[in-house]
Design an enzyme around this catalytic site. Structure first.
Site, PDB file in Angstrom:
ATOM      1  N   ASP A   1      85.889  23.769  11.318  1.00 11.29           N
ATOM      2  CA  ASP A   1      87.142  23.340  10.686  1.00 11.29           C
ATOM      3  C   ASP A   1      87.247  23.870   9.260  1.00 11.29           C
ATOM      4  O   ASP A   1      86.237  24.071   8.590  1.00 11.29           O
ATOM      5  CB  ASP A   1      87.196  21.807  10.691  1.00 11.29           C
ATOM      6  CG  ASP A   1      88.579  21.280  10.336  1.00 11.29           C
ATOM      7  OD1 ASP A   1      89.575  22.005  10.559  1.00 11.29           O
ATOM      8  OD2 ASP A   1      88.668  20.152   9.825  1.00 11.29           O
TER       9      ASP A   1
ATOM     10  N   ASN B   1      95.370  20.901  19.165  1.00 11.64           N
ATOM     11  CA  ASN B   1      95.756  22.083  18.388  1.00 11.64           C
ATOM     12  C   ASN B   1      96.845  22.889  19.105  1.00 11.64           C
ATOM     13  O   ASN B   1      97.583  23.654  18.473  1.00 11.64           O
ATOM     14  CB  ASN B   1      94.567  23.028  18.144  1.00 11.64           C
ATOM     15  CG  ASN B   1      93.492  22.478  17.239  1.00 11.64           C
ATOM     16  OD1 ASN B   1      92.324  22.845  17.366  1.00 11.64           O
ATOM     17  ND2 ASN B   1      93.859  21.606  16.306  1.00 11.64           N
TER      18      ASN B   1
HETATM   19  C1  IPE Z   1      89.147  20.101  14.981  1.00 14.94           C
HETATM   20  O1  IPE Z   1      89.834  20.432  13.829  1.00 14.94           O
HETATM   21  C2  IPE Z   1      89.362  21.150  16.025  1.00 14.94           C
HETATM   22  C3  IPE Z   1      88.734  22.428  15.762  1.00 14.94           C
HETATM   23  C4  IPE Z   1      88.031  22.750  14.723  1.00 14.94           C
HETATM   24  C5  IPE Z   1      88.920  23.416  16.790  1.00 14.94           C
HETATM   25  P1  IPE Z   1      91.310  19.869  13.535  1.00 14.94           P
HETATM   26  O2  IPE Z   1      91.747  20.515  12.282  1.00 14.94           O
HETATM   27  O3  IPE Z   1      92.157  20.022  14.727  1.00 14.94           O
HETATM   28  O4  IPE Z   1      91.006  18.323  13.330  1.00 14.94           O
HETATM   29  P2  IPE Z   1      91.852  17.191  12.597  1.00 14.94           P
HETATM   30  O5  IPE Z   1      93.280  17.391  12.983  1.00 14.94           O
HETATM   31  O6  IPE Z   1      91.639  17.368  11.132  1.00 14.94           O
HETATM   32  O7  IPE Z   1      91.251  15.909  13.086  1.00 14.94           O
HETATM   33  C1  IPE Z   2      90.018  25.080  12.317  1.00 17.43           C
HETATM   34  O1  IPE Z   2      90.672  25.291  11.132  1.00 17.43           O
HETATM   35  C2  IPE Z   2      90.403  26.079  13.377  1.00 17.43           C
HETATM   36  C3  IPE Z   2      91.370  25.556  14.360  1.00 17.43           C
HETATM   37  C4  IPE Z   2      91.620  24.290  14.563  1.00 17.43           C
HETATM   38  C5  IPE Z   2      92.077  26.550  15.155  1.00 17.43           C
HETATM   39  P1  IPE Z   2      92.062  24.591  10.807  1.00 17.43           P
HETATM   40  O2  IPE Z   2      93.152  25.473  11.258  1.00 17.43           O
HETATM   41  O3  IPE Z   2      92.105  23.201  11.323  1.00 17.43           O
HETATM   42  O4  IPE Z   2      91.974  24.570   9.222  1.00 17.43           O
HETATM   43  P2  IPE Z   2      92.409  23.407   8.244  1.00 17.43           P
HETATM   44  O5  IPE Z   2      91.739  22.151   8.724  1.00 17.43           O
HETATM   45  O6  IPE Z   2      93.901  23.327   8.335  1.00 17.43           O
HETATM   46  O7  IPE Z   2      91.910  23.834   6.915  1.00 17.43           O
HETATM   47 MG    MG Z   3      91.569  21.370  10.539  1.00 21.99          MG
END
Ligand code: IPE
Ligand code: IPE
Ligand code: MG
Length: 224
Positions: A11, A59
């Protein structure tokens, strides 16, 4: 002892990009490059199973533009990377409901899994379109359809991770302290490790630190 099975919630790509005034897609690209190098390092360290959370069920409701960017990164990198993993003897697996992904991505996944099948060095599992609640529910529904009660072993055998070693260490980068629907069943006795680093900044040395922290933990599994 070194963990056999390590999982990482990757993340923080978006925030990494935002801090640099870059579009979110640049964060995903940087995250992908980091992921490739980090996986090499993990296998060199002797980890035999590495599960990486790349895209959750939830996502999939992000804006189309972001998802299209992720899919095109996948198209650009996955075929060549799976060839490289094959040469290293690493089996590539995708866990999650791939029917939620575009058809051409599904075909690329199937080809990569077939190409790398039987690699003896270890398993790299990429969680795409993965949600733990959905995984658990589909196992439950299958048991209900078959009209039978399950043991823990039989239940585990209905999960995507059925042939993986038990999860030893679960790492989350990006500062948040939650599981966000990842490996909820498998993490019952995993050691948890949270890093404040955004994933593109999570270095090989940071993984080494997490492994060292793991080695200092005392796992009791409820016993004395
Ligand atoms: C978790 O991250 C999913 C992945 C890293 C693939 P998210 O960014 O989706 O999680 P939340 O929304 O902060 O809980
Ligand atoms: C994790 O990074 C990767 C995916 C969930 C695809 P994020 O896209 O959630 O990055 P932040 O949390 O917005 O920084
Ligand atoms: Mg994230």
């Amino acid at each position: 002892m070194l963990p056999k099975h390590v999982a990482i919630i990757m993340d923080g790509n978006g925030r990494w990009a935002k801090k640099r005034l870059l579009p979110r897609g640049a964060g995903h690209r940087a995250g992908l490059k980091r992921m490739i190098a980090l996986a090499d390092h993990a296998f060199e360290r002797g980890i035999v199973c590495l599960t990486l959370f790349a895209l959750s069920t939830e996502n999939l409701s992000r804006p189309k533009e972001e998802l299209d960017g992720l899919y095109s990164l996948f198209r650009d990198y996955f075929p060549a990377q799976s060839e490289r993993l094959k040469e290293k003897g690493v089996t590539l697996r995708v866990i999650g409901d791939i029917d939620l992904l575009p058809e051409d991505i599904r075909a690329i996944i199937r080809a990569g899994e077939e190409r790398t099948a039987g690699g003896e060095r270890g398993t790299l599992a990429l969680a795409l379109g993965y949600g733990a609640r959905q995984e658990i529910l589909s196992a439950v529904n299958r048991a209900v359809r078959e009209g039978k009660e399950l043991t823990e072993e039989e239940f585990s055998a209905l999960l995507y991770t059925k042939d993986f070693p038990p999860l030893d260490l679960l790492i989350r980068t990006g500062k948040e302290m939650r599981l966000s629907n990842f490996l909820l069943y498998q993490a019952a006795y995993a050691e948890l490790y949270f890093s404040e680093k955004m994933f593109p900044d999570f270095s090989d040395g940071d993984l080494d630190e997490a492994l060292e922290a793991y080695e200092k933990r005392e796992r009791r599994f409820g016993k004395l």
